[in-house]
Design a protein around this motif. Structure first.
Motif, PDB file in Angstrom:
ATOM      1  N   LEU A 233       7.751   5.175   2.228  1.00  0.00           N
ATOM      2  CA  LEU A 233       6.910   6.077   2.687  1.00  0.00           C
ATOM      3  C   LEU A 233       6.383   7.176   1.523  1.00  0.00           C
ATOM      4  N   PHE A 234       7.046   7.120   0.628  1.00  0.00           N
ATOM      5  CA  PHE A 234       6.722   7.974  -0.408  1.00  0.00           C
ATOM      6  C   PHE A 234       5.630   7.466  -0.899  1.00  0.00           C
ATOM      7  N   LEU A 235       5.058   6.305  -1.013  1.00  0.00           N
ATOM      8  CA  LEU A 235       4.133   5.741  -1.645  1.00  0.00           C
ATOM      9  C   LEU A 235       2.744   6.287  -0.796  1.00  0.00           C
ATOM     10  N   THR A 236       2.696   6.597   0.291  1.00  0.00           N
ATOM     11  CA  THR A 236       1.566   7.195   1.123  1.00  0.00           C
ATOM     12  C   THR A 236       1.441   8.408   0.828  1.00  0.00           C
ATOM     13  N   TYR A 237       2.582   9.200   0.484  1.00  0.00           N
ATOM     14  CA  TYR A 237       2.588  10.702  -0.221  1.00  0.00           C
ATOM     15  C   TYR A 237       1.820  10.669  -1.406  1.00  0.00           C
ATOM     16  N   LEU A 238       2.477   9.684  -2.263  1.00  0.00           N
ATOM     17  CA  LEU A 238       1.677   9.710  -3.593  1.00  0.00           C
ATOM     18  C   LEU A 238       0.293   9.479  -3.557  1.00  0.00           C
TER      19      LEU A 238
ATOM     20  N   MET B 156       3.564   1.146 -13.705  1.00  0.00           N
ATOM     21  CA  MET B 156       2.558   0.273 -13.169  1.00  0.00           C
ATOM     22  C   MET B 156       1.699   0.694 -11.817  1.00  0.00           C
ATOM     23  N   ILE B 157       2.679   0.875 -10.843  1.00  0.00           N
ATOM     24  CA  ILE B 157       2.157   1.196  -9.435  1.00  0.00           C
ATOM     25  C   ILE B 157       1.327   2.575  -9.639  1.00  0.00           C
ATOM     26  N   TYR B 158       2.073   3.584 -10.292  1.00  0.00           N
ATOM     27  CA  TYR B 158       1.371   4.900 -10.106  1.00  0.00           C
ATOM     28  C   TYR B 158      -0.155   4.365 -10.717  1.00  0.00           C
ATOM     29  N   HIS B 159      -0.197   3.994 -11.882  1.00  0.00           N
ATOM     30  CA  HIS B 159      -1.572   3.824 -12.584  1.00  0.00           C
ATOM     31  C   HIS B 159      -2.648   2.880 -11.612  1.00  0.00           C
ATOM     32  N   LEU B 160      -1.850   1.957 -11.035  1.00  0.00           N
ATOM     33  CA  LEU B 160      -2.630   1.196  -9.907  1.00  0.00           C
ATOM     34  C   LEU B 160      -3.059   2.019  -8.764  1.00  0.00           C
ATOM     35  N   ILE B 161      -2.564   2.825  -8.391  1.00  0.00           N
ATOM     36  CA  ILE B 161      -3.008   3.754  -7.260  1.00  0.00           C
ATOM     37  C   ILE B 161      -3.865   4.683  -7.750  1.00  0.00           C
TER      38      ILE B 161
ATOM     39  N   LEU C 118      -6.245   3.992 -10.203  1.00  0.00           N
ATOM     40  CA  LEU C 118      -7.273   2.977 -10.278  1.00  0.00           C
ATOM     41  C   LEU C 118      -8.027   2.573  -8.855  1.00  0.00           C
ATOM     42  N   LEU C 119      -7.168   2.356  -7.925  1.00  0.00           N
ATOM     43  CA  LEU C 119      -7.558   2.139  -6.482  1.00  0.00           C
ATOM     44  C   LEU C 119      -8.170   3.219  -5.937  1.00  0.00           C
ATOM     45  N   THR C 120      -7.847   4.513  -6.211  1.00  0.00           N
ATOM     46  CA  THR C 120      -8.521   6.009  -5.708  1.00  0.00           C
ATOM     47  C   THR C 120      -9.768   5.935  -6.069  1.00  0.00           C
ATOM     48  N   SER C 121      -9.875   5.573  -7.646  1.00  0.00           N
ATOM     49  CA  SER C 121     -11.304   5.717  -8.152  1.00  0.00           C
ATOM     50  C   SER C 121     -12.175   4.777  -7.715  1.00  0.00           C
ATOM     51  N   LYS C 122     -11.798   3.772  -7.164  1.00  0.00           N
ATOM     52  CA  LYS C 122     -12.723   2.830  -6.348  1.00  0.00           C
ATOM     53  C   LYS C 122     -12.720   3.191  -4.714  1.00  0.00           C
ATOM     54  N   GLY C 123     -12.353   4.000  -4.242  1.00  0.00           N
ATOM     55  CA  GLY C 123     -12.278   4.396  -2.943  1.00  0.00           C
ATOM     56  C   GLY C 123     -11.410   3.787  -2.116  1.00  0.00           C
ATOM     57  N   LEU C 124     -10.254   3.198  -2.758  1.00  0.00           N
ATOM     58  CA  LEU C 124      -9.567   2.348  -1.920  1.00  0.00           C
ATOM     59  C   LEU C 124      -8.047   2.928  -1.795  1.00  0.00           C
ATOM     60  N   ARG C 125      -7.153   2.458  -1.192  1.00  0.00           N
ATOM     61  CA  ARG C 125      -5.585   2.954  -1.287  1.00  0.00           C
ATOM     62  C   ARG C 125      -4.858   2.198  -1.048  1.00  0.00           C
ATOM     63  N   ILE C 126      -3.437   2.419  -1.577  1.00  0.00           N
ATOM     64  CA  ILE C 126      -2.353   1.469  -1.628  1.00  0.00           C
ATOM     65  C   ILE C 126      -2.265   0.746  -0.177  1.00  0.00           C
ATOM     66  N   GLU C 127      -2.404   1.280   0.648  1.00  0.00           N
ATOM     67  CA  GLU C 127      -2.434   0.684   2.071  1.00  0.00           C
ATOM     68  C   GLU C 127      -3.031  -0.388   2.199  1.00  0.00           C
ATOM     69  N   ASP C 128      -4.284  -0.420   1.478  1.00  0.00           N
ATOM     70  CA  ASP C 128      -5.201  -1.623   1.690  1.00  0.00           C
ATOM     71  C   ASP C 128      -4.674  -2.651   0.751  1.00  0.00           C
ATOM     72  N   LEU C 129      -3.792  -2.579  -0.093  1.00  0.00           N
ATOM     73  CA  LEU C 129      -2.794  -3.766  -0.628  1.00  0.00           C
ATOM     74  C   LEU C 129      -2.053  -4.431   0.328  1.00  0.00           C
ATOM     75  N   ALA C 130      -1.189  -3.393   1.251  1.00  0.00           N
ATOM     76  CA  ALA C 130      -0.309  -3.620   2.024  1.00  0.00           C
ATOM     77  C   ALA C 130      -1.073  -4.539   3.251  1.00  0.00           C
ATOM     78  N   LYS C 131      -2.171  -4.156   3.765  1.00  0.00           N
ATOM     79  CA  LYS C 131      -2.942  -4.872   4.811  1.00  0.00           C
ATOM     80  C   LYS C 131      -3.276  -6.242   4.160  1.00  0.00           C
ATOM     81  N   GLU C 132      -3.569  -6.245   2.927  1.00  0.00           N
ATOM     82  CA  GLU C 132      -3.768  -7.586   2.495  1.00  0.00           C
ATOM     83  C   GLU C 132      -2.578  -8.603   2.594  1.00  0.00           C
ATOM     84  N   LEU C 133      -1.584  -8.019   2.105  1.00  0.00           N
ATOM     85  CA  LEU C 133      -0.278  -8.667   2.136  1.00  0.00           C
ATOM     86  C   LEU C 133       0.245  -9.059   3.587  1.00  0.00           C
TER      87      LEU C 133
END
Length: 204
Positions: free
Chosen positions: A108-113, A171-176, A178-193
């Motif tokens: 759940l911390f990933l959503t907070y982050l 790595m996960i922090y920097h990926l988030i 990067l995703l944010t800069s593209k208008g995306l969220r870490i949850e978008d990866l979770a949905k894909e999985l």
């Protein structure tokens, strides 16, 4: 907020949920006075059907339920009360009245982050490392993901588990970021999985 206290003779069920973990802690009943005292004091108060009086959870044990939010259902006759518990909820000493553990899922911390990084992206405060990444641009952000991924690989092959966790977190922090800069969220990866987990899924 309209609450129909009359449908059940002056009482409505109040489902108590931990605001952070989303675990259901207990079920109680409120009348209008209990609801008003809850919203006024910030400590959840019920109406005791056996004693026919108000009682604030924790007034004897010290295990209060600190109010975060109250929602009413579609029929206006059931409450969802979100709280921060200050100790075990059940009088038997367990976290919940069903004997379940009330533990925070670290995922759940990933959503907070993600929300925190979104705020950084919107406000761009000076002196923030995250802000500096956004200012450096997409190429630098993508490069950092690659660098941290390589460091994680090195630790996996020749390092320790502790260092692998450390570099993997970088790595996960920097990926988030990067995703944010593209208008995306870490949850978008979770949905894909989640989609890929379907047995009928086929690679594009």
């Amino acid at each position: 907020m309209e609450i129909d206290f009359e449908k059940m003779g002056g009482l409505v069920p109040a489902i108590i949920q931990d605001a952070k973990t989303k675990t259901v802690l207990m079920l109680g009943y409120m009348n209008k006075e209990a609801y008003e005292k809850t919203t006024k004091t910030g400590k959840v108060t019920f109406f005791s059907r056996s004693r026919q009086c108000l009682w604030t959870k924790g007034e004897t044990s010290g295990n209060f339920l600190e109010l975060v939010d109250i929602m009413v259902d579609c029929d206006n006759d059931t409450l969802l009360v979100k709280v921060n518990p200050t100790g075990p909820t059940c009088h038997k000493g367990t976290d919940t009245c069903w004997g379940e553990k009330n533990e925070v899922n670290p995922l759940l911390f990933l959503t907070y982050l993600q929300d925190f990084i979104n705020t950084r992206h919107e406000e761009m405060p000076e002196g923030s490392y995250t802000t500096s990444l956004f200012k450096d641009g997409i190429n630098r952000m993508a490069q950092k993901v690659g660098e941290e991924a390589l460091e994680a690989v090195i630790e996996a092959c020749n390092g320790t588990n502790g260092r692998l966790i450390y570099e993997g977190a970088d790595m996960i922090y920097h990926l988030i970021v990067l995703l944010t800069s593209k208008g995306l969220r870490i949850e978008d990866l979770a949905k894909e999985l989640q989609v890929r987990h379907d047995p009928n899924w086929h690679k594009h």
